[in-house]
Design an enzyme around this catalytic site. Structure first.
Site, PDB file in Angstrom:
ATOM      1  N   GLY A   1     103.454  -0.613  23.213  1.00  0.00           N
ATOM      2  CA  GLY A   1     103.199  -1.041  22.255  1.00  0.00           C
ATOM      3  C   GLY A   1     104.281  -1.493  21.209  1.00  0.00           C
ATOM      4  N   GLY A   2     105.475  -1.766  21.817  1.00  0.00           N
ATOM      5  CA  GLY A   2     106.726  -1.948  21.415  1.00  0.00           C
ATOM      6  C   GLY A   2     107.105  -3.193  20.542  1.00  0.00           C
TER       7      GLY A   2
ATOM      8  N   ASP B   1      96.987  -4.229  27.172  1.00  0.00           N
ATOM      9  CA  ASP B   1      96.253  -3.363  26.279  1.00  0.00           C
ATOM     10  C   ASP B   1      96.484  -2.037  26.677  1.00  0.00           C
ATOM     11  OD1 ASP B   1      94.367  -1.935  24.998  1.00  0.00           O
ATOM     12  OD2 ASP B   1      92.789  -3.211  25.454  1.00  0.00           O
ATOM     13  N   PHE B   2      96.917  -1.007  25.853  1.00  0.00           N
ATOM     14  CA  PHE B   2      97.414   0.095  26.244  1.00  0.00           C
ATOM     15  C   PHE B   2      96.322   1.087  26.467  1.00  0.00           C
ATOM     16  CE2 PHE B   2      99.267   0.369  21.434  1.00  0.00           C
ATOM     17  CZ  PHE B   2      98.189   0.642  20.940  1.00  0.00           C
TER      18      PHE B   2
ATOM     19  N   ASP C   1     102.797  -5.192  24.604  1.00  0.00           N
ATOM     20  CA  ASP C   1     102.108  -5.383  23.267  1.00  0.00           C
ATOM     21  C   ASP C   1     101.151  -6.605  23.640  1.00  0.00           C
ATOM     22  OD1 ASP C   1     101.167  -5.402  20.398  1.00  0.00           O
ATOM     23  OD2 ASP C   1     103.169  -4.243  20.090  1.00  0.00           O
TER      24      ASP C   1
ATOM     25  N   HIS D   1     100.044   7.274  15.599  1.00  0.00           N
ATOM     26  CA  HIS D   1      99.873   7.839  14.309  1.00  0.00           C
ATOM     27  C   HIS D   1      98.813   6.897  13.778  1.00  0.00           C
ATOM     28  CE1 HIS D   1     102.954   5.204  11.616  1.00  0.00           C
ATOM     29  NE2 HIS D   1     102.499   4.419  12.646  1.00  0.00           N
TER      30      HIS D   1
END
Length: 424
Positions: free
Chosen positions: A249-250, A298-299, A272, A318
């Site tokens: 997701g960087g 897709d993480f 990402d 978060h």
């Protein structure tokens, strides 16, 4: 006789203002005003003095308002009113940096009725955004000039005022309608925008939306006030001992770039959404292009890069409820070799009363903003430890290191494949 709290605060403001003023004088810098930008960075001692002034000024303002006035005008409301409209209708970008034009001319450029434009701008003037150098004419202050010339700032205002604020206004309705929900499409955002798509689902269908959000994330990670937390990120984990890093997701790779520049033996794979990594790949600096690669992923799906030394998630979890954050962590498991690290760079909320009220307020507001937008949440140290345990007991929690003076934290776990533990 004991010194009153308001006098203590006034003395704090006075003594620290003297420190800041002396610094500006010795450095031959102009004293802060609304007509020019504040320096992007200050020496640590002067930055501490600046923070002390802001903290004390915020508290003394609340005390001098009294409870009735404090409740009648919600503190966040003045920050959003006007600024949302200015950004939406391109008022700042319609005025050249050193230009002075009439309300009528500016209204025509923005395709707004003169009366509406005048009301919006004059409200912003009361917030030191724009000025009226002569009756009926508009010019920039430092703040409005920044809004006009800095695309990253405009995107941050868009996210705050056009996405988070409407969602926050509907947070109570969402909690009432979907009690205890952890779903990404059962939020204040869904009610505010009358959609069944989550914020991220909307982003996937709207390239401009996706671009602006990625721009904000890059700006937050590379802003001058992020330098100290990033320095902490680079020093609080033994990066020199690893060779391969997957930045999950960087976004555009801002944090990976910092890591590989400081540790030449490391190569990073940034993952990402397809359009995000495509843009990141196009803009990668030449000095790290060979060691920072991009991959669409897709993480929530099984991690495709097996056997890396570190799986790094910076400001990712978060955004997600516990249920979804656990799913993201579990998606890493098929790729993890024994001894692999999972390292998070996140906020760790300190216990109540540790921070000055001003900073505490910002963190708590961010927490509720995440709830309104995604059903996400900020977490404290015990929350982070519990999250990994709930994902899989084979995640050995190694600890959490908080950056001095900041709530940013580096959270470390290590995968113990050989340990006897019940799989999820």
């Amino acid at each position: 006789m004991a010194v009153s709290r308001i006098v203590q605060l006034a003395e704090t403001i006075q003594s620290n203002t003297a420190k800041v003023d002396t610094h500006f004088t010795l450095q031959n810098l102009p004293s802060p005003s609304f007509d020019h930008d504040f320096p992007a960075s200050l020496p640590e001692e002067i930055e501490q003095a600046r923070n002390a002034i802001i903290d004390a000024a915020d508290e003394i303002t609340d005390l001098m308002q009294g409870s009735k006035e404090l409740l009648e005008v919600p503190p966040a409301l003045p920050s959003v009113l006007g600024l949302q409209l200015v950004n939406k209708f391109g008022v700042a970008t319609s005025l050249a940096p050193d230009e002075q034009v009439s309300f009528a001319e500016l209204a025509a450029r923005c395709d707004l009725p003169v009366s509406d434009l005048r009301r919006i701008v004059r409200y912003c003037i009361s917030r030191h955004i724009f000025k009226e150098p002569q009756m009926g004419f508009v010019a920039h202050t430092a703040a409005s000039r920044t809004l006009a010339t800095n695309e990253e700032i405009r995107d941050r205002v868009w996210l705050s005022c056009e996405q988070i604020w409407p969602a926050a206004a509907h947070l109570g309705d969402a909690i009432e309608k979907w009690r205890g929900s952890e779903e990404v499409n059962e939020t204040g955002y869904n009610l505010a925008h009358n959609t069944e798509l989550s914020f991220f689902g909307t982003m996937e269908r709207n390239p401009e939306h996706e671009r602006r959000f990625a721009n904000v994330m890059r700006a937050l990670k590379t802003a001058p006030d992020a330098a100290a937390p990033i320095k902490h990120l680079l020093s609080s984990f033994d990066w020199a001992s690893v060779g391969t890093v997957v930045d999950v997701g960087g976004s555009h790779g801002a944090l990976s770039i910092e890591i590989v520049r400081n540790y030449p033996s490391i190569t990073c794979t940034v993952q990402d959404l397809p359009e995000v990594v495509a843009q990141g790949s196009r803009n990668i600096p030449g000095d790290v292009a060979e060691r920072v690669k991009f991959m669409a992923h897709d993480f929530f799906k099984p991690q495709p890069v097996h056997g890396a030394d570190v799986y790094f998630l910076g400001w990712i979890l978060h955004d997600w409820s516990d249920k979804n954050a656990i799913s993201i962590l579990r998606s890493l498991i098929p790729a993890l070799k024994n001894g692999a690290y999972v390292v998070l760079y996140e906020m760790s909320v300190p216990p109540p009363g540790i921070l000055p009220f001003y900073k505490e307020k910002m963190i708590r507001a961010a927490d509720l903003g995440l709830k309104a937008l995604f059903n996400g949440k900020e977490r404290d140290a015990e929350d982070w430890k519990q999250l990994f345990h709930d994902a899989d007991p084979r995640f050995k929690f190694l600890g959490l290191s908080v950056a001095p003076g900041f709530p940013s934290a580096v959270i470390q776990t290590q995968w113990e494949q050989s340990s006897i533990a019940k799989s999820p």
